[in-house]
Structure formats: structure tokens, C-alpha cells
Design an enzyme around this catalytic site. Structure first.
Site, PDB file in Angstrom:
ATOM      1  CD  GLU A 100     -31.837  -1.972  13.151  1.00  8.92           C
ATOM      2  OE1 GLU A 100     -31.064  -2.911  13.386  1.00  8.92           O
ATOM      3  OE2 GLU A 100     -31.511  -0.776  13.278  1.00  8.92           O
ATOM      4  CB  CYS A 124     -18.174  -6.058  15.790  1.00 10.19           C
ATOM      5  SG  CYS A 124     -19.165  -4.785  16.588  1.00 10.19           S
ATOM      6  CE1 TYR A 134     -29.104  -3.938  20.266  1.00  7.27           C
ATOM      7  CE2 TYR A 134     -29.449  -6.257  20.789  1.00  7.27           C
ATOM      8  CZ  TYR A 134     -29.300  -4.954  21.193  1.00  7.27           C
ATOM      9  OH  TYR A 134     -29.325  -4.657  22.529  1.00  7.27           O
ATOM     10  CB  CYS A 138      -0.906   0.001   1.232  1.00 13.17           C
ATOM     11  SG  CYS A 138      -1.794   1.560   1.423  1.00 13.17           S
ATOM     12  CB  CYS A 142      -4.452  -0.839   7.376  1.00 13.57           C
ATOM     13  SG  CYS A 142      -5.813  -0.841   6.220  1.00 13.57           S
TER      14      CYS A 142
HETATM   15  C1  SAM Z   1     -23.935  -4.795  14.100  1.00 11.63           C
HETATM   16  S1  SAM Z   1     -25.416  -4.188  13.388  1.00 11.63           S
HETATM   17  C2  SAM Z   1     -26.178  -5.722  12.978  1.00 11.63           C
HETATM   18  C3  SAM Z   1     -27.213  -5.683  11.913  1.00 11.63           C
HETATM   19  C4  SAM Z   1     -27.660  -7.029  11.348  1.00 11.63           C
HETATM   20  N1  SAM Z   1     -27.771  -8.059  12.339  1.00 11.63           N
HETATM   21  C5  SAM Z   1     -26.805  -7.467  10.189  1.00 11.63           C
HETATM   22  O1  SAM Z   1     -26.322  -8.588  10.180  1.00 11.63           O
HETATM   23  O2  SAM Z   1     -26.627  -6.666   9.253  1.00 11.63           O
HETATM   24  C6  SAM Z   1     -26.281  -3.617  14.783  1.00 11.63           C
HETATM   25  C7  SAM Z   1     -27.672  -3.095  14.489  1.00 11.63           C
HETATM   26  O3  SAM Z   1     -28.280  -2.760  15.728  1.00 11.63           O
HETATM   27  C8  SAM Z   1     -29.119  -1.640  15.521  1.00 11.63           C
HETATM   28  N2  SAM Z   1     -29.379  -1.068  16.862  1.00 11.63           N
HETATM   29  C9  SAM Z   1     -28.608  -0.226  17.575  1.00 11.63           C
HETATM   30  N3  SAM Z   1     -29.157  -0.001  18.783  1.00 11.63           N
HETATM   31  C10 SAM Z   1     -30.300  -0.724  18.840  1.00 11.63           C
HETATM   32  C11 SAM Z   1     -31.289  -0.930  19.838  1.00 11.63           C
HETATM   33  N4  SAM Z   1     -31.213  -0.313  21.017  1.00 11.63           N
HETATM   34  N5  SAM Z   1     -32.320  -1.754  19.571  1.00 11.63           N
HETATM   35  C12 SAM Z   1     -32.429  -2.358  18.361  1.00 11.63           C
HETATM   36  N6  SAM Z   1     -31.505  -2.206  17.377  1.00 11.63           N
HETATM   37  C13 SAM Z   1     -30.448  -1.410  17.604  1.00 11.63           C
HETATM   38  C14 SAM Z   1     -28.338  -0.780  14.560  1.00 11.63           C
HETATM   39  O4  SAM Z   1     -29.173   0.140  13.879  1.00 11.63           O
HETATM   40  C15 SAM Z   1     -27.729  -1.847  13.641  1.00 11.63           C
HETATM   41  O5  SAM Z   1     -28.561  -2.086  12.535  1.00 11.63           O
END
Ligand code: SAM
Length: 422
Positions: free
Chosen positions: A287, A381, A266, A18, A29
Site C-alpha cells: 500500500e 470501483c 493496494y 429526501c 444522489c
Molecule cells: C480502493 S482503495 C482499497 C483499499 C483496501 N483494499 C480496502 O479494501 O480497504 C485503494 C488503495 O490503494 C492505495 N494506493 C493508491 N495508489 C497506490 C499505489 N500506486 N501503490 C499502492 N497503493 C496505492 C490507496 O492509498 C488506497 O488505500
């Protein structure tokens, strides 16, 4: 426990070339000078160390999954710097100087090819790059996402709504320069702060969604992505995570999935939920972001139009509040859809959680521990908050676990675990 390898081996894979990293112009990175096999061993060791109190059987750990070394990022957020005549799309570099990143090797090929054309489009529009130190200029970011079929979602983040006039006028020109651009939108972010996006999204193209067709547990699964919704930034890794959910859950429950129900908390645009629903489960996805829920519902309708028999409903709500409501212990008016989805008092057979970095927290973890749910799939994550949440759910054993290294060259990684009530 496997320990990280401290030095680069002579037979290790060559390091990623890079030019920005070599010149000290980009340090995003942080592990670019560490071979990928060493990165992976280090992440695996870290995950094993943090989850050791909850993994009582060493065979629970599957071999870690590694992303391709480059070309894996399906989404980039490009900071606009430079001048109206010569905009740069990239980052604000280490010394606060705008750094063009058109040769960054991490984005997918379609994004790499589109980036110079997008810079040209920005110049032709005459948009002045926003300068946060002087609070002058208009265009802040260009955010680009590529689908597996090579279509793009292009979002312009600007201080003023007025930018939409030029975008509508020049939409055809954008399509000449970037023929793969399917969804084009303007996000309005008037504030002088480090928040990437504002609440208002103005659609410039007719198309509002980017179809993302994934291969999940041997079948095609099409998710619809809307501009403000979350999507896993590594498409291959998304396929791995959703496939693990189907394979591990069916292996754990040892019966026909069609007789069982699941919650996907989520759920984003519904990746886990629709993978499990496609395998026959009755699923409710929850969500916080309403656009993601609209997109998930659109996916269900499209699946049904194609003749699939999917039983999936989606609710825009806070995951913790909604879960508590189902057992009758939540407050009234907490979600847009009280009473929608599961019935009051119903406990699902399986719960999937895939929260942001902060984890699910003690309240939801405590609810799951007390609920009687037998099987939980947790995709995280952040292994630190995963460990904290597992500590609040000690009635479960981790029976399967895998590190999914979807963010090579950084210290980040995803960990997916299957929990069974003891
Ligand atoms: C890591 S992402 C996972 C999304 C999904 N499971 C995927 O595989 O694409 C976390 C998600 O949690 C949502 N989120 C954040 N806070 C939340 C809450 N208090 N209740 C419900 N959803 C929430 C975010 O908008 C986001 O879409």
C-alpha cells in the site's frame, strides 16, 4: 444480456424520501428518482456489457448484492459553511450556497445523530467557516466515520495548525456533545484549492485508531482505521468483498489455504490481506500510504495478542514497483521496504488487487499476465478501467463475477471478479 428497465414499475419499491433532493438543494444522489431495483438492474447490465469480452461462461455472474436503501454510508465529508455563530455542515449546494445536510438519509445512524451536535461544537469554538471565494475563514470540513460498534472518528480540516489549541481545550466538551467520539484529529490544509485534505494530521484524542470489527466468512475480523487511511464507505459491502475473497479463493484453489501465499496489492488497512491470512494463507500487503500500513501492522499484532496464528506482513510501497522488484525487474530504492515481504523471484499463488478508480494500469496488468500467477481476485470501483486491465491480462478467464452495489442512488458500483489462468 439483461437490459435496464426503462420506467418505474407500479410494484417497485418506493423512492427514498429526501427533502434536500425534493427541494433541489442537493443533487449528490444522481439516481434518487430511480427505484433501487432499477438502479441495480442497470448497473448489472452495464457491468455485463463492459466485461462481456472476458466472461465466457454466463454462470460466472452471481446475483448482484444491494446495500440497504439508507443509513449505509459509514463516512461523510461535511463542508463547513454559514457563519461562526451559525455554521452549517453539509455541502456547497447547486448555486454555490452552503447547504446544511443534517437530515440526509444516507449516513449511518450514529453519524446522523452526531451531525447537529458537531455543528453546535463548531459554533461554541467560534471557528469561522472557510470561504474559498474570498480566501477567508479557517474551518473547511468535518469528516466523520462510524465503526460497526458505533464509535466515531471525527476529523476537523482547517487552514491553520493553530486550531489545535481550541480543539485540545474543548475536547471534553466535544465528548459531552458527541460521546461516541473516540478518535479526534485536526488535518491541516492551508491551500486554496479543491484538495480535500492536507498532509499534516494532528491527533487531538489519545486514541489514534478506530477499530472496525467486521464479520468475514463467518469469523470476526478487526481492522484498525487511522485518520488518513482509506476504508470502504459501506461496512456491509466491505464484509461482502472480503468474504468473497476467502470463499472464492478457497473454492478455486481446491486445497488447504495454509500451504499457499497471496499478495494484496493496494491493501489499504489490510481488509483482503487479513481476511486471507485469517483463513490460513501467508500474505503480503502492499500500500502506498504509510499510515494505512502502520494500521495494518497494528491489526496483525492485536490478532497475535489474541492468540491468532496469522502470517501477514505489510509494505509501504508503490504496488507496481514492488511487484516488479519481487521478480528482480524493478529499480533499486523504489520502496521503503525493498527485500521485505516476499522473496526476490517469488511468485505468489494468488494476487488480490483493489486499486483506485484509475485501475492497475498496463504495467502491473502486464506483469501479472507474465508472472505465472494462477489466481487473481480483482475488486474494482470502476468497471471501465477494470475492462481495460482485463484486456491487458487476456491469459485469464473471469470465472466468477459479482456487482456489489455499495453506492446506491449514484451510478457508481463495485465489481469483484475471480480470474483463473487459462
Ligand atoms: C480502493 S482503495 C482499497 C483499499 C483496501 N483494499 C480496502 O479494501 O480497504 C485503494 C488503495 O490503494 C492505495 N494506493 C493508491 N495508489 C497506490 C499505489 N500506486 N501503490 C499502492 N497503493 C496505492 C490507496 O492509498 C488506497 O488505500
Amino acid at each position: 444480456m439483461r437490459m435496464p428497465l426503462p420506467v418505474r414499475r407500479a410494484d417497485a419499491e418506493p423512492l427514498l424520501d429526501c427533502r434536500y433532493f425534493a427541494a433541489g438543494q442537493c443533487r449528490s444522489c444522481t439516481l434518487l428518482d430511480v427505484p433501487q431495483d432499477v438502479q441495480l438492474a442497470t448497473k448489472q447490465a452495464r457491468a455485463e456489457e463492459l466485461l462481456a469480452p472476458f466472461v465466457h461462461d454466463a454462470v460466472a455472474w452471481r446475483s448482484p448484492w444491494a446495500a440497504t436503501r439508507e443509513g449505509f454510508r459509514n463516512k461523510v465529508k461535511l463542508v463547513v459553511t454559514g457563519s461562526a455563530a451559525h455554521p452549517r455542515l453539509g455541502i456547497t449546494g447547486p448555486r454555490g450556497r452552503g447547504q446544511d445536510l443534517r437530515d440526509c438519509p444516507l449516513p449511518t445512524l450514529g453519524i446522523q445523530m452526531a451531525t447537529p451536535a458537531l455543528a453546535r461544537f463548531v459554533a461554541e469554538c467560534g471557528f469561522q467557516p472557510y470561504d474559498p471565494s474570498a480566501d477567508r475563514g479557517v474551518l473547511k470540513f468535518v469528516i466523520v466515520t462510524e465503526s460497526p460498534s458505533g464509535e466515531l472518528m471525527v476529523r476537523f480540516v482547517a487552514r491553520r495548525r493553530g486550531v489545535q489549541g481550541m480543539l485540545f481545550k474543548k475536547l471534553e466538551r466535544l465528548r459531552e456533545l458527541v460521546p461516541a467520539a473516540r478518535v479526534v484529529s485536526l488535518n491541516v490544509q492551508p491551500e486554496r484549492k479543491a484538495v480535500l485534505e492536507g498532509d499534516e494530521e494532528i491527533l487531538i484524542s489519545d486514541a489514534a485508531t478506530l477499530p472496525m470489527t467486521l464479520r468475514v466468512a463467518g469469523c470476526d475480523l478487526t481492522l484498525n482505521l487511522r485518520p488518513q487511511s482509506f476504508f470502504q464507505t459501506n461496512t456491509d459491502a466491505a464484509e461482502v468483498l472480503y468474504s468473497r475473497a476467502v470463499d472464492w479463493v478457497s473454492g478455486a484453489v481446491g486445497q488447504d489455504l495454509g500451504s499457499l501465499n497471496a499478495w494484496d496489492l493496494y491493501c489499504g488497512v489490510g481488509g483482503f490481506a487479513l481476511a486471507l491470512a485469517s483463513a490460513g494463507m501467508r500474505v503480503v500487503g502492499v500500500e502506498a500510504q504509510p499510515q494505512a500500513i502502520d494500521a495494518a501492522r497494528e491489526s496483525v499484532e492485536a490478532m497475535r495478542r489474541r492468540g491468532a496464528d496469522v502470517d501477514a506482513t505489510f509494505v509501504a510501497a508503490d504496488a507496481t514497483v514492488w511487484a516488479r522488484e519481487q521478480s528482480g525487474s524493478g529499480g533499486a530504492g523504489a520502496s521503503e521496504a525493498t527485500g521485505e515481504g516476499a522473496g526476490a523471484g517469488e511468485v505468489p499463488d494468488v494476487v488480490v488487487v483493489n486499486p483506485p478508480r484509475r485501475g492497475i494500469g498496463p504495467e502491473l496488468a502486464g506483469w501479472i499476465a507474465e508472472s505465472g500467477v494462477e489466481t487473481v481476485l480483482y475488486s474494482s470501483c470502476n468497471a471501465h478501467t477494470l475492462a481495460a486491465d482485463l484486456a491487458a491480462m487476456e491469459v485469464f478467464d473471469v470465472v466468477k463475477a459479482q456487482v456489489v452495489d455499495m453506492f446506491p442512488h449514484t451510478a457508481h458500483f463495485e465489481t469483484v471478479v475471480l480470474l483463473r489462468r487459462r
